[in-house]
Motif scaffolding. Structure first.
Motif, PDB file in Angstrom:
ATOM      1  N   GLY A 177       0.790  -1.229   0.000  1.00 58.59           N
ATOM      2  CA  GLY A 177       0.000   0.000   0.000  1.00 58.59           C
ATOM      3  C   GLY A 177       0.819   1.274   0.000  1.00 58.59           C
ATOM      4  O   GLY A 177       0.534   2.206   0.757  1.00 58.59           O
ATOM      5  N   VAL A 178       1.821   1.345  -0.861  1.00 62.04           N
ATOM      6  CA  VAL A 178       2.754   2.483  -0.846  1.00 62.04           C
ATOM      7  C   VAL A 178       2.146   3.709  -1.530  1.00 62.04           C
ATOM      8  O   VAL A 178       1.642   3.626  -2.656  1.00 62.04           O
ATOM      9  CB  VAL A 178       4.084   2.093  -1.523  1.00 62.04           C
ATOM     10  N   ASN A 179       2.238   4.833  -0.840  1.00 65.53           N
ATOM     11  CA  ASN A 179       1.886   6.142  -1.399  1.00 65.53           C
ATOM     12  C   ASN A 179       3.160   6.987  -1.415  1.00 65.53           C
ATOM     13  O   ASN A 179       3.797   7.158  -0.372  1.00 65.53           O
ATOM     14  CB  ASN A 179       0.829   6.850  -0.550  1.00 65.53           C
ATOM     15  N   LEU A 180       3.512   7.493  -2.578  1.00 65.80           N
ATOM     16  CA  LEU A 180       4.674   8.386  -2.637  1.00 65.80           C
ATOM     17  C   LEU A 180       4.466   9.423  -3.718  1.00 65.80           C
ATOM     18  O   LEU A 180       3.656   9.238  -4.631  1.00 65.80           O
ATOM     19  CB  LEU A 180       5.978   7.616  -2.851  1.00 65.80           C
ATOM     20  N   THR A 181       5.206  10.511  -3.605  1.00 68.46           N
ATOM     21  CA  THR A 181       5.177  11.579  -4.599  1.00 68.46           C
ATOM     22  C   THR A 181       6.598  12.035  -4.871  1.00 68.46           C
ATOM     23  O   THR A 181       7.356  12.306  -3.938  1.00 68.46           O
ATOM     24  CB  THR A 181       4.360  12.785  -4.102  1.00 68.46           C
ATOM     25  N   VAL A 182       6.958  12.085  -6.154  1.00 71.04           N
ATOM     26  CA  VAL A 182       8.250  12.624  -6.571  1.00 71.04           C
ATOM     27  C   VAL A 182       7.963  13.798  -7.490  1.00 71.04           C
ATOM     28  O   VAL A 182       7.375  13.634  -8.559  1.00 71.04           O
ATOM     29  CB  VAL A 182       9.107  11.570  -7.302  1.00 71.04           C
ATOM     30  N   ASP A 183       8.352  14.985  -7.068  1.00 75.40           N
ATOM     31  CA  ASP A 183       8.064  16.187  -7.850  1.00 75.40           C
ATOM     32  C   ASP A 183       8.796  16.163  -9.184  1.00 75.40           C
ATOM     33  O   ASP A 183       9.889  15.577  -9.293  1.00 75.40           O
ATOM     34  CB  ASP A 183       8.465  17.434  -7.067  1.00 75.40           C
ATOM     35  N   PRO A 184       8.242  16.820 -10.206  1.00 66.02           N
ATOM     36  CA  PRO A 184       8.887  16.834 -11.524  1.00 66.02           C
ATOM     37  C   PRO A 184      10.292  17.415 -11.453  1.00 66.02           C
ATOM     38  O   PRO A 184      10.544  18.409 -10.764  1.00 66.02           O
ATOM     39  CB  PRO A 184       7.966  17.739 -12.361  1.00 66.02           C
ATOM     40  N   GLY A 185      11.222  16.759 -12.144  1.00 68.89           N
ATOM     41  CA  GLY A 185      12.577  17.269 -12.235  1.00 68.89           C
ATOM     42  C   GLY A 185      13.424  17.079 -10.995  1.00 68.89           C
ATOM     43  O   GLY A 185      14.526  17.635 -10.917  1.00 68.89           O
ATOM     44  N   THR A 186      12.957  16.301 -10.035  1.00 70.13           N
ATOM     45  CA  THR A 186      13.732  16.074  -8.817  1.00 70.13           C
ATOM     46  C   THR A 186      14.209  14.631  -8.751  1.00 70.13           C
ATOM     47  O   THR A 186      13.693  13.755  -9.447  1.00 70.13           O
ATOM     48  CB  THR A 186      12.921  16.390  -7.552  1.00 70.13           C
ATOM     49  N   ILE A 187      15.207  14.391  -7.894  1.00 77.58           N
ATOM     50  CA  ILE A 187      15.731  13.055  -7.657  1.00 77.58           C
ATOM     51  C   ILE A 187      15.341  12.650  -6.241  1.00 77.58           C
ATOM     52  O   ILE A 187      15.628  13.366  -5.286  1.00 77.58           O
ATOM     53  CB  ILE A 187      17.266  13.014  -7.794  1.00 77.58           C
ATOM     54  N   ALA A 188      14.672  11.522  -6.119  1.00 80.46           N
ATOM     55  CA  ALA A 188      14.292  10.976  -4.818  1.00 80.46           C
ATOM     56  C   ALA A 188      14.963   9.624  -4.651  1.00 80.46           C
ATOM     57  O   ALA A 188      15.360   8.989  -5.630  1.00 80.46           O
ATOM     58  CB  ALA A 188      12.773  10.837  -4.715  1.00 80.46           C
ATOM     59  N   ALA A 189      15.106   9.196  -3.401  1.00 74.93           N
ATOM     60  CA  ALA A 189      15.774   7.923  -3.130  1.00 74.93           C
ATOM     61  C   ALA A 189      15.002   7.128  -2.099  1.00 74.93           C
ATOM     62  O   ALA A 189      14.349   7.691  -1.212  1.00 74.93           O
ATOM     63  CB  ALA A 189      17.202   8.156  -2.634  1.00 74.93           C
ATOM     64  N   ILE A 190      15.078   5.810  -2.234  1.00 75.99           N
ATOM     65  CA  ILE A 190      14.519   4.882  -1.254  1.00 75.99           C
ATOM     66  C   ILE A 190      15.665   4.030  -0.734  1.00 75.99           C
ATOM     67  O   ILE A 190      16.384   3.396  -1.510  1.00 75.99           O
ATOM     68  CB  ILE A 190      13.429   3.993  -1.875  1.00 75.99           C
ATOM     69  N   VAL A 191      15.856   4.043   0.580  1.00 79.18           N
ATOM     70  CA  VAL A 191      16.933   3.302   1.233  1.00 79.18           C
ATOM     71  C   VAL A 191      16.328   2.128   1.995  1.00 79.18           C
ATOM     72  O   VAL A 191      15.305   2.278   2.668  1.00 79.18           O
ATOM     73  CB  VAL A 191      17.702   4.207   2.212  1.00 79.18           C
ATOM     74  N   GLY A 192      16.962   0.978   1.883  1.00 79.81           N
ATOM     75  CA  GLY A 192      16.479  -0.173   2.637  1.00 79.81           C
ATOM     76  C   GLY A 192      17.329  -1.393   2.382  1.00 79.81           C
ATOM     77  O   GLY A 192      18.072  -1.449   1.396  1.00 79.81           O
ATOM     78  N   PRO A 193      17.240  -2.390   3.242  1.00 81.96           N
ATOM     79  CA  PRO A 193      18.033  -3.610   3.078  1.00 81.96           C
ATOM     80  C   PRO A 193      17.494  -4.482   1.954  1.00 81.96           C
ATOM     81  O   PRO A 193      16.374  -4.259   1.448  1.00 81.96           O
ATOM     82  CB  PRO A 193      17.870  -4.300   4.431  1.00 81.96           C
TER      83      PRO A 193
END
Length: 218
Positions: free
Chosen positions: A24-40
């Motif tokens: 049930g993941v909700n996320l938003t990445v704005d246009p032109g930006t770099i986002a990251a997800i960290v995890g094992p």
């Protein structure tokens, strides 16, 4: 109410048998930006990217600028992928690898050559077009993979542990280079990594993923 722009997911889930890899993941990445997800390993990061790209079956919704991509075929989503090992074609030279997607899109040879030359300069490999991929270092191969993914001008670029196979010193240097390249072209990007320091270098927004759930880190 204005529809959120950029990449958004709503209740996105991936299930393998009885195992809920993405929950049930909700996320938003704005246009032109770099986002990251960290995890094992095993936290669901790669499954989430696959669901966004459409290569992994999922429930929920993926949207770009408010328009649902859930029923859009993979090749029409405008999504680029960069994998850990680059997955370059060994039988093609550097230019052939970068231009592969443009060839499939039936771009003319002169236009394709111009675009490939642009990308080689962008990733710092000007003059490398005729080289075989087995003549490249690990960092060079990843930059070719990045150029190949950027060639069709995707609206979203997904990077799955793109630097994890490199040694620590090269990984640190290439993280800065990749960030600068993506910023220069203004591509919306989502990077998954197990390295929190790498995420801080590359991204302006970071989440933590564990057991299929996301938690915002800043």
């Amino acid at each position: 109410m204005t529809e959120q722009q950029g990449l958004t997911t709503h209740g996105l889930s991936v299930t393998y048998g009885e195992h809920r890899a993405v929950d049930g993941v909700n996320l938003t990445v704005d246009p032109g930006t770099i986002a990251a997800i960290v995890g094992p390993s095993g936290s669901g990061k790669s499954s989430l990217l696959g669901a966004i790209a459409g290569i992994v079956p999922s429930t929920g919704d993926v949207r770009w600028n408010g328009e649902s991509l859930s029923d859009v075929p993979v090749h029409r989503r405008g999504v680029g992928l960069v994998f850990q090992d680059g997955q370059l074609f060994p039988h093609r030279d550097v230019a052939g690898n970068i231009g592969f997607g443009l060839e499939m899109a039936r771009m003319s040879a002169p236009q394709r050559a111009h675009r490939v030359a642009e990308l080689l300069e962008l990733v710092g490999l000007d003059g490398y077009g005729a080289r075989r991929v087995d003549q490249l270092s690990g960092g060079e191969r990843q930059r070719v993979a990045l150029a190949r993914s950027l060639a069709p001008s995707p609206r979203i670029l997904l990077l799955d542990e793109p630097l994890s196979s490199l040694d620590a010193q090269l990984r640190e240097r290439l993280a800065v280079q990749v960030r600068d390249i993506l910023t220069a072209v203004g591509t919306t990007a989502l990077v998954v990594t197990h390295d929190a320091a790498e995420a801080r270098v590359m991204a302006s927004q970071t989440w933590r993923m564990e057991d299929g759930h996301l938690t915002a880190l800043g």
